[in-house]
Design an enzyme around this catalytic site. Sequence first.
Site, PDB file in Angstrom:
ATOM      1  N   ALA A  70       9.937  57.726   5.975  1.00  0.00           N
ATOM      2  CA  ALA A  70       9.730  58.377   7.271  1.00  0.00           C
ATOM      3  C   ALA A  70       9.006  59.692   7.011  1.00  0.00           C
ATOM      4  O   ALA A  70       9.151  60.287   5.935  1.00  0.00           O
ATOM      5  CB  ALA A  70      11.074  58.649   7.935  1.00  0.00           C
ATOM      6  N   GLY A  79      11.995  54.610   4.451  1.00  0.00           N
ATOM      7  CA  GLY A  79      11.468  53.747   5.509  1.00  0.00           C
ATOM      8  C   GLY A  79      10.436  52.744   5.012  1.00  0.00           C
ATOM      9  O   GLY A  79      10.229  51.703   5.641  1.00  0.00           O
ATOM     10  N   GLU A  95      17.065  58.509   0.687  1.00  0.00           N
ATOM     11  CA  GLU A  95      17.495  59.376   1.799  1.00  0.00           C
ATOM     12  C   GLU A  95      18.629  60.302   1.398  1.00  0.00           C
ATOM     13  O   GLU A  95      18.707  61.446   1.840  1.00  0.00           O
ATOM     14  CB  GLU A  95      17.934  58.507   3.003  1.00  0.00           C
ATOM     15  CG  GLU A  95      16.785  57.864   3.771  1.00  0.00           C
ATOM     16  CD  GLU A  95      16.338  56.525   3.222  1.00  0.00           C
ATOM     17  OE1 GLU A  95      16.707  56.193   2.071  1.00  0.00           O
ATOM     18  OE2 GLU A  95      15.618  55.816   3.941  1.00  0.00           O
ATOM     19  N   GLU A 117      12.402  49.890   3.846  1.00  0.00           N
ATOM     20  CA  GLU A 117      12.978  49.266   5.049  1.00  0.00           C
ATOM     21  C   GLU A 117      11.919  48.416   5.778  1.00  0.00           C
ATOM     22  O   GLU A 117      12.224  47.349   6.301  1.00  0.00           O
ATOM     23  CB  GLU A 117      13.565  50.349   5.957  1.00  0.00           C
ATOM     24  CG  GLU A 117      14.766  51.030   5.299  1.00  0.00           C
ATOM     25  CD  GLU A 117      15.308  52.213   6.094  1.00  0.00           C
ATOM     26  OE1 GLU A 117      14.569  53.197   6.260  1.00  0.00           O
ATOM     27  OE2 GLU A 117      16.459  52.146   6.562  1.00  0.00           O
TER      28      GLU A 117
END
Length: 262
Positions: free
Chosen positions: A66, A111, A134, A114
């Site tokens: 992200a 992300g 994270e 993911e």
Amino acid sequence: MSFENIILEVDSPIATIFFNRPKALNALNNALFDELDLALDQVKNNTDIRVLILTGSGGKAFVAGADIAELVKMNPLEGKSFSRKGQKVFSKIEDLPIPAIAAVNGFALGGGLEAALGCDFIYASDKALFGLPEITLGLIPGFGGTQRLARRIGVNRAKELIFTGKNIKAQEAFEYGIVNKIIEHDKLMEEVLKTANLIASRGKVALRSAKGVIQNGLNTDIETGCRIENDVFGLNMSSEDAKEGTHAFLEKRKPVFKGELY
Ligand code: CO8
């Protein structure tokens, strides 16, 4: 519509989406998710497309996570809504009626991993690096990673990766079962395209059936999953492709799948 944060290339029967923010190692921001959402609708609505490939622009990253610069400005409610947006978009990849392959050509962190886990399987460059770091930022995965990684590789290894935040190279990701195949960096797309074209040559109806059954069955218990398989098996047999495939075998010829959907 032209996009700024992604590139959608359609060369039927294959479509490729490039995450395209190379200066930020393709980090995922709100604008990128909006574009990806639209692009996935376009892919879904184009019945000539039989396989989707996701990869990163710039040669260094698939996606480095992200966008931390955007994330840092969010209040908790904005963060929650950003997390939900990412979850929905990655679920949309998973729910596509066609297979999606992640061609991981570099960093697939946070992300990024993911996103790759939303795809049906992953081929990786020998330079790829995977992880859910994270925790090193005081965060947790928020785009489905806590759920998808555990389902994909088992809860023990998923917990180890999430709790330590450590990154792993392609070889370890292969041993963990995250990656199906490791490919020399410069040959990654060539190899992914070979597999994509092989898949695209199969009956579209059966592909859609198989993907749906596997996906829906995994979200339930085995008996219910078998019942789903049983129903879809019957429905799938009513397709022209099923008649064509089985008759072609008996007539010792190559099948010509028209791919009409039931
Ligand atoms: N976000 C924003 N910018 C990034 C990101 C990122 N995730 N990753 C890299 N960049 C930027 C860098 O800031 C740098 O920009 P600039 O040139 O302007 O300084 C540029 O990309 C190049 O990066 P580096 O100079 O750091 O390149 P290196 O080759 O030295 O290092 C790394 C590459 C190891 C990938 C390093 O950039 C890095 O560690 N990046 C962050 C990885 C990370 O922690 N990812 C997880 C992010 S959090 C997340 O994904 C949460 C998902 C769930 C969110 C739920 C919603 C709330």
